[in-house]
Each structure stands twice: as C-alpha cells, then as structure tokens.
Design a protein around this motif. Structure first.
Motif, PDB file in Angstrom:
ATOM      1  N   ALA A 260      38.445-122.115 -36.325  1.00 20.91           N
ATOM      2  CA  ALA A 260      37.361-121.248 -36.802  1.00 20.91           C
ATOM      3  C   ALA A 260      37.704-119.778 -36.580  1.00 20.91           C
ATOM      4  O   ALA A 260      37.423-118.920 -37.436  1.00 20.91           O
ATOM      5  CB  ALA A 260      36.058-121.606 -36.096  1.00 20.91           C
ATOM      6  N   GLY A 261      38.310-119.466 -35.430  1.00 24.33           N
ATOM      7  CA  GLY A 261      38.684-118.076 -35.170  1.00 24.33           C
ATOM      8  C   GLY A 261      39.719-117.558 -36.141  1.00 24.33           C
ATOM      9  O   GLY A 261      39.612-116.429 -36.643  1.00 24.33           O
ATOM     10  N   ALA A 262      40.720-118.380 -36.449  1.00 24.77           N
ATOM     11  CA  ALA A 262      41.751-117.959 -37.402  1.00 24.77           C
ATOM     12  C   ALA A 262      41.174-117.803 -38.806  1.00 24.77           C
ATOM     13  O   ALA A 262      41.539-116.865 -39.538  1.00 24.77           O
ATOM     14  CB  ALA A 262      42.898-118.970 -37.411  1.00 24.77           C
ATOM     15  N   ILE A 263      40.264-118.703 -39.184  1.00 24.59           N
ATOM     16  CA  ILE A 263      39.639-118.597 -40.514  1.00 24.59           C
ATOM     17  C   ILE A 263      38.803-117.328 -40.613  1.00 24.59           C
ATOM     18  O   ILE A 263      38.851-116.604 -41.625  1.00 24.59           O
ATOM     19  CB  ILE A 263      38.795-119.851 -40.789  1.00 24.59           C
ATOM     20  CG1 ILE A 263      39.696-121.090 -40.874  1.00 24.59           C
ATOM     21  CG2 ILE A 263      38.004-119.685 -42.080  1.00 24.59           C
ATOM     22  CD1 ILE A 263      38.930-122.388 -41.003  1.00 24.59           C
ATOM     23  N   ALA A 264      38.022-117.032 -39.557  1.00 23.04           N
ATOM     24  CA  ALA A 264      37.207-115.817 -39.564  1.00 23.04           C
ATOM     25  C   ALA A 264      38.081-114.569 -39.598  1.00 23.04           C
ATOM     26  O   ALA A 264      37.773-113.597 -40.301  1.00 23.04           O
ATOM     27  CB  ALA A 264      36.299-115.797 -38.338  1.00 23.04           C
ATOM     28  N   THR A 265      39.192-114.591 -38.847  1.00 19.68           N
ATOM     29  CA  THR A 265      40.108-113.447 -38.857  1.00 19.68           C
ATOM     30  C   THR A 265      40.713-113.233 -40.242  1.00 19.68           C
ATOM     31  O   THR A 265      40.833-112.093 -40.709  1.00 19.68           O
ATOM     32  CB  THR A 265      41.220-113.663 -37.822  1.00 19.68           C
ATOM     33  OG1 THR A 265      40.633-113.840 -36.529  1.00 19.68           O
ATOM     34  CG2 THR A 265      42.160-112.475 -37.786  1.00 19.68           C
ATOM     35  N   GLY A 266      41.094-114.325 -40.903  1.00 21.70           N
ATOM     36  CA  GLY A 266      41.640-114.198 -42.249  1.00 21.70           C
ATOM     37  C   GLY A 266      40.627-113.648 -43.234  1.00 21.70           C
ATOM     38  O   GLY A 266      40.961-112.811 -44.088  1.00 21.70           O
ATOM     39  N   ALA A 267      39.357-114.097 -43.116  1.00 16.96           N
ATOM     40  CA  ALA A 267      38.322-113.603 -44.021  1.00 16.96           C
ATOM     41  C   ALA A 267      38.056-112.119 -43.801  1.00 16.96           C
ATOM     42  O   ALA A 267      37.917-111.342 -44.759  1.00 16.96           O
ATOM     43  CB  ALA A 267      37.042-114.411 -43.832  1.00 16.96           C
ATOM     44  N   VAL A 268      37.998-111.698 -42.526  1.00 15.19           N
ATOM     45  CA  VAL A 268      37.764-110.282 -42.233  1.00 15.19           C
ATOM     46  C   VAL A 268      38.945-109.433 -42.710  1.00 15.19           C
ATOM     47  O   VAL A 268      38.769-108.333 -43.243  1.00 15.19           O
ATOM     48  CB  VAL A 268      37.519-110.094 -40.729  1.00 15.19           C
ATOM     49  CG1 VAL A 268      37.465-108.617 -40.368  1.00 15.19           C
ATOM     50  CG2 VAL A 268      36.207-110.765 -40.319  1.00 15.19           C
ATOM     51  N   THR A 269      40.170-109.944 -42.529  1.00 18.11           N
ATOM     52  CA  THR A 269      41.349-109.211 -42.994  1.00 18.11           C
ATOM     53  C   THR A 269      41.328-109.025 -44.504  1.00 18.11           C
ATOM     54  O   THR A 269      41.650-107.946 -45.022  1.00 18.11           O
ATOM     55  CB  THR A 269      42.623-109.953 -42.569  1.00 18.11           C
ATOM     56  OG1 THR A 269      42.635-110.112 -41.149  1.00 18.11           O
ATOM     57  CG2 THR A 269      43.864-109.198 -43.008  1.00 18.11           C
ATOM     58  N   LEU A 270      40.937-110.079 -45.225  1.00 16.98           N
ATOM     59  CA  LEU A 270      40.842-109.969 -46.681  1.00 16.98           C
ATOM     60  C   LEU A 270      39.808-108.939 -47.096  1.00 16.98           C
ATOM     61  O   LEU A 270      40.042-108.134 -48.019  1.00 16.98           O
ATOM     62  CB  LEU A 270      40.513-111.338 -47.274  1.00 16.98           C
ATOM     63  CG  LEU A 270      40.400-111.421 -48.794  1.00 16.98           C
ATOM     64  CD1 LEU A 270      41.707-111.009 -49.446  1.00 16.98           C
ATOM     65  CD2 LEU A 270      40.019-112.825 -49.239  1.00 16.98           C
ATOM     66  N   LEU A 271      38.656-108.928 -46.417  1.00 18.22           N
ATOM     67  CA  LEU A 271      37.623-107.935 -46.734  1.00 18.22           C
ATOM     68  C   LEU A 271      38.112-106.517 -46.439  1.00 18.22           C
ATOM     69  O   LEU A 271      37.815-105.587 -47.195  1.00 18.22           O
ATOM     70  CB  LEU A 271      36.356-108.242 -45.946  1.00 18.22           C
ATOM     71  CG  LEU A 271      35.533-109.446 -46.412  1.00 18.22           C
ATOM     72  CD1 LEU A 271      34.369-109.685 -45.462  1.00 18.22           C
ATOM     73  CD2 LEU A 271      35.010-109.224 -47.835  1.00 18.22           C
ATOM     74  N   LEU A 272      38.851-106.348 -45.341  1.00 14.18           N
ATOM     75  CA  LEU A 272      39.374-105.022 -45.016  1.00 14.18           C
ATOM     76  C   LEU A 272      40.395-104.556 -46.052  1.00 14.18           C
ATOM     77  O   LEU A 272      40.412-103.378 -46.432  1.00 14.18           O
ATOM     78  CB  LEU A 272      40.001-105.039 -43.625  1.00 14.18           C
ATOM     79  CG  LEU A 272      39.027-105.151 -42.446  1.00 14.18           C
ATOM     80  CD1 LEU A 272      39.792-105.218 -41.131  1.00 14.18           C
ATOM     81  CD2 LEU A 272      38.050-103.993 -42.435  1.00 14.18           C
ATOM     82  N   LEU A 273      41.251-105.481 -46.516  1.00 13.53           N
ATOM     83  CA  LEU A 273      42.214-105.116 -47.556  1.00 13.53           C
ATOM     84  C   LEU A 273      41.502-104.686 -48.835  1.00 13.53           C
ATOM     85  O   LEU A 273      41.901-103.714 -49.495  1.00 13.53           O
ATOM     86  CB  LEU A 273      43.151-106.290 -47.828  1.00 13.53           C
ATOM     87  CG  LEU A 273      44.173-106.611 -46.736  1.00 13.53           C
ATOM     88  CD1 LEU A 273      44.947-107.879 -47.099  1.00 13.53           C
ATOM     89  CD2 LEU A 273      45.134-105.451 -46.530  1.00 13.53           C
ATOM     90  N   GLU A 274      40.465-105.423 -49.196  1.00 16.96           N
ATOM     91  CA  GLU A 274      39.700-105.044 -50.384  1.00 16.96           C
ATOM     92  C   GLU A 274      39.005-103.706 -50.182  1.00 16.96           C
ATOM     93  O   GLU A 274      38.926-102.892 -51.118  1.00 16.96           O
ATOM     94  CB  GLU A 274      38.680-106.138 -50.701  1.00 16.96           C
ATOM     95  CG  GLU A 274      39.309-107.451 -51.139  1.00 16.96           C
ATOM     96  CD  GLU A 274      38.280-108.533 -51.352  1.00 16.96           C
ATOM     97  OE1 GLU A 274      37.088-108.300 -51.021  1.00 16.96           O
ATOM     98  OE2 GLU A 274      38.637-109.618 -51.842  1.00 16.96           O
ATOM     99  N   ALA A 275      38.505-103.452 -48.967  1.00 20.32           N
ATOM    100  CA  ALA A 275      37.853-102.166 -48.697  1.00 20.32           C
ATOM    101  C   ALA A 275      38.852-101.016 -48.789  1.00 20.32           C
ATOM    102  O   ALA A 275      38.527 -99.950 -49.322  1.00 20.32           O
ATOM    103  CB  ALA A 275      37.200-102.203 -47.318  1.00 20.32           C
ATOM    104  N   VAL A 276      40.068-101.217 -48.270  1.00 17.24           N
ATOM    105  CA  VAL A 276      41.091-100.171 -48.368  1.00 17.24           C
ATOM    106  C   VAL A 276      41.431 -99.882 -49.828  1.00 17.24           C
ATOM    107  O   VAL A 276      41.543 -98.724 -50.249  1.00 17.24           O
ATOM    108  CB  VAL A 276      42.350-100.596 -47.585  1.00 17.24           C
ATOM    109  CG1 VAL A 276      43.515 -99.660 -47.877  1.00 17.24           C
ATOM    110  CG2 VAL A 276      42.059-100.611 -46.090  1.00 17.24           C
ATOM    111  N   GLY A 277      41.592-100.942 -50.628  1.00 15.10           N
ATOM    112  CA  GLY A 277      41.862-100.739 -52.047  1.00 15.10           C
ATOM    113  C   GLY A 277      40.729-100.014 -52.747  1.00 15.10           C
ATOM    114  O   GLY A 277      40.966 -99.137 -53.601  1.00 15.10           O
ATOM    115  N   ALA A 278      39.489-100.340 -52.391  1.00 13.82           N
ATOM    116  CA  ALA A 278      38.346 -99.670 -53.009  1.00 13.82           C
ATOM    117  C   ALA A 278      38.287 -98.199 -52.618  1.00 13.82           C
ATOM    118  O   ALA A 278      37.987 -97.332 -53.456  1.00 13.82           O
ATOM    119  CB  ALA A 278      37.056-100.389 -52.610  1.00 13.82           C
ATOM    120  N   LEU A 279      38.577 -97.879 -51.354  1.00 20.90           N
ATOM    121  CA  LEU A 279      38.549 -96.483 -50.919  1.00 20.90           C
ATOM    122  C   LEU A 279      39.631 -95.659 -51.618  1.00 20.90           C
ATOM    123  O   LEU A 279      39.388 -94.506 -52.020  1.00 20.90           O
ATOM    124  CB  LEU A 279      38.723 -96.419 -49.403  1.00 20.90           C
ATOM    125  CG  LEU A 279      37.541 -96.927 -48.568  1.00 20.90           C
ATOM    126  CD1 LEU A 279      37.887 -96.892 -47.089  1.00 20.90           C
ATOM    127  CD2 LEU A 279      36.286 -96.120 -48.846  1.00 20.90           C
TER     128      LEU A 279
END
Length: 295
Positions: A260-279
């Motif tokens: 569960a921790g690894a899955i949550a980390t992967g999901a947060v990392t994906l959201l951060l990558l998308e946020a960086v691209g959006a910025l």
C-alpha cells in the motif's frame, strides 16, 4: 554650397502618393523592440518540450506493447478470438498509450511552436487526468469492501476462463507462481474449471496448472507442464507436498496491503509529475500572452 530644405506645396502631391506615404512608417518615430524572453523562460520552454517528449516516447512504447499483444494473440488463435475485443486486457495498453501519446504530443508541439491552443488542450487533459486519479483514490478508500468483492469475482472469472484466454492464463500463472498460491480459496477451486474437472475427458482432468506446483521445474531447469496432473485426486497431505494449497485471494489481499505504501508513493509521484508539467505549460502560456516568446 550649403544644402537647404526645399518645401514643396501640398498641391504637388496627388492622392495616390498620400496613401503610399501614410502606409509607410515614419523614420523619425521610435518603435520599441518587442520584449525578449528571459533565460529562465527559455529554459522552462525547453524543459517543457523535453518533459513531454519523454512521456510521448513512453506512450508510444505502451501503445506498441498493446498492439503487439493484440496481433500476437490473434496470430496464435488463427484469427478466431475466444473473447471479445472489449474485454481484452491488451486493449487497456492501447487506450492508455493513445491517450498519453496524444496529450504529450500536444504539449511538445505547444512548447516548441509556442502555440496557445495546444498548450490549453494539454493543460485541460492534465487536469482531467489528475481529477480522475483523485476520484479513483477516493473510491478506493470509500468502496473497499465492494472492490474486494469485485476482485474476488475477477479472480473467479480468470479461473473459469483460464484455458480460453492466453492473457488470463499468463496473468493467473504469474500470480500463482509469485504468491505461491493455487486457486481462489484453495487448490480445490480448480474443479470449477471444465478442463480440470475430474469428469473432464481430457488429460488435464483432476489436475491443476503447473504454476501451482512447488517444484515446477524438472531436474532444476526444464519446465514440467505435467507436474499438476492428477493433483485433485490426491489426499490433503499428498497434495500439500506437491502443491501450494493456499488460495490466491488471501495472498493477493495481503500482498496489496503490504504494498500500500509503494502504491501510494507511485500515485503521489505521478500527480507531482503532472503538476510539474502543468506549471511549465502555464509559464510558457503566460510568456506567449505577454508577447515574450517569439517563433
């Protein structure tokens, strides 16, 4: 001789000459140069292009894997599919690859050509993907019991269609081999499959897949596809010595809780990558609006 300015009367110019003179810029009037992009703006623009180029390549790779899977499966079955295309797992790779490639291509061209329309499309797609991911995370938290029942039904469907779909067969074998389990709740669940049922006339009757075996390799190197033949006719002790008798439902649930921790980390990392691209896209779009980016 000293030069002198000769003033001509206004009547010496015709109407056509007046039109031409007004169309030309007066050299005595100072026109400011357009603002040039700062080094930081140039850096952000090129980083946005490279960021989208990376995800474009990943999307094309995912699309290629999906198409390769569909074509390989079709060639192995001789053009006769055992399952409809809409339920094929490889179709998910095709759809994800197409979506990621289209959005990343829009971001690449928008950053490279300073196109505000493509950049707005890219931003809208990122916002939609981020919203869907957040909605999916909330549904996982709120509907855990229903999702557990849906996972059980999915595992049962995979067990029943094990011999009918090569993708499901590969998936079940990998799960049973990696988790060291067999069947849904126990190895006896394979009696529900028509090919492994003891009343079946085939050679696999009263057997289980080789991925259930404790030692699936013969002499340590050669795969033994017949190691599970006749296992359902054995007693519990003999079957436990030959097979992993525990079910995959409990093992898979325990594995998901452990990851569960690894899955949550992967999901947060994906959201951060998308946020960086959006910025980065917002910065480039702001420079275009301010007139600081020139083709």
């Amino acid at each position: 001789q000293a030069s002198r300015l000769v003033e001509l009367p206004y009547s010496s110019f015709d109407d056509d000459d007046d039109d031409d003179d007004t169309a030309e810029q007066d050299p005595r009037v100072w026109y400011p140069d357009p603002p040039k992009p700062s080094p930081f703006s140039r850096c952000v623009r090129y980083l946005a292009f490279l960021w989208n180029l990376l995800f474009l390549l990943l999307g094309l790779l995912t699309l290629a894997v999906g198409v390769w899977g569909l074509l390989t499966k079709s060639s192995l079955s001789g053009g006769e599919r055992g399952a409809p295309l809409g339920s094929d797992p490889m179709l998910l790779f095709v759809l994800v690859g197409l979506g990621a490639s289209a959005v990343s291509l829009a971001g690449c061209l928008g950053a490279l050509r300073a196109n505000p329309c493509l950049l707005r499309f890219f931003l809208g797609a990122l916002l939609a993907f981020g919203g869907l991911e957040l909605l999916g995370g909330l549904l996982l938290l709120l509907l855990r019991r229903r999702l557990r029942d849906a996972l059980r039904d999915l595992l049962l469907l995979c067990l029943l269609r094990y011999r009918e779909d090569p993708d499901l067969q590969f998936l079940v074998d990998e799960v049973q081999r990696s988790l060291q389990c067999c069947g849904l709740e126990s190895y006896r669940d394979w009696e529900r499959n028509l090919y492994f049922n003891c009343s079946s006339p085939g050679v696999q009757a009263c057997g289980v897949p080789a991925s259930c075996c404790r030692e699936p390799l013969q002499e340590g190197s050669v795969p033994n596809a017949q190691c599970g033949f006749g296992a359902l006719a054995l007693g519990p002790a003999a079957a436990a010595a030959l097979l992993h008798t525990g079910g995959c439902e409990a093992a898979l649930a325990a594995g998901l809780r452990g990851q569960a921790g690894a899955i949550a980390t992967g999901a947060v990392t994906l959201l951060l990558l998308e946020a960086v691209g959006a910025l980065m896209a917002l910065r480039v779009l702001g420079d275009i609006t301010a007139g600081r980016v020139w083709r």
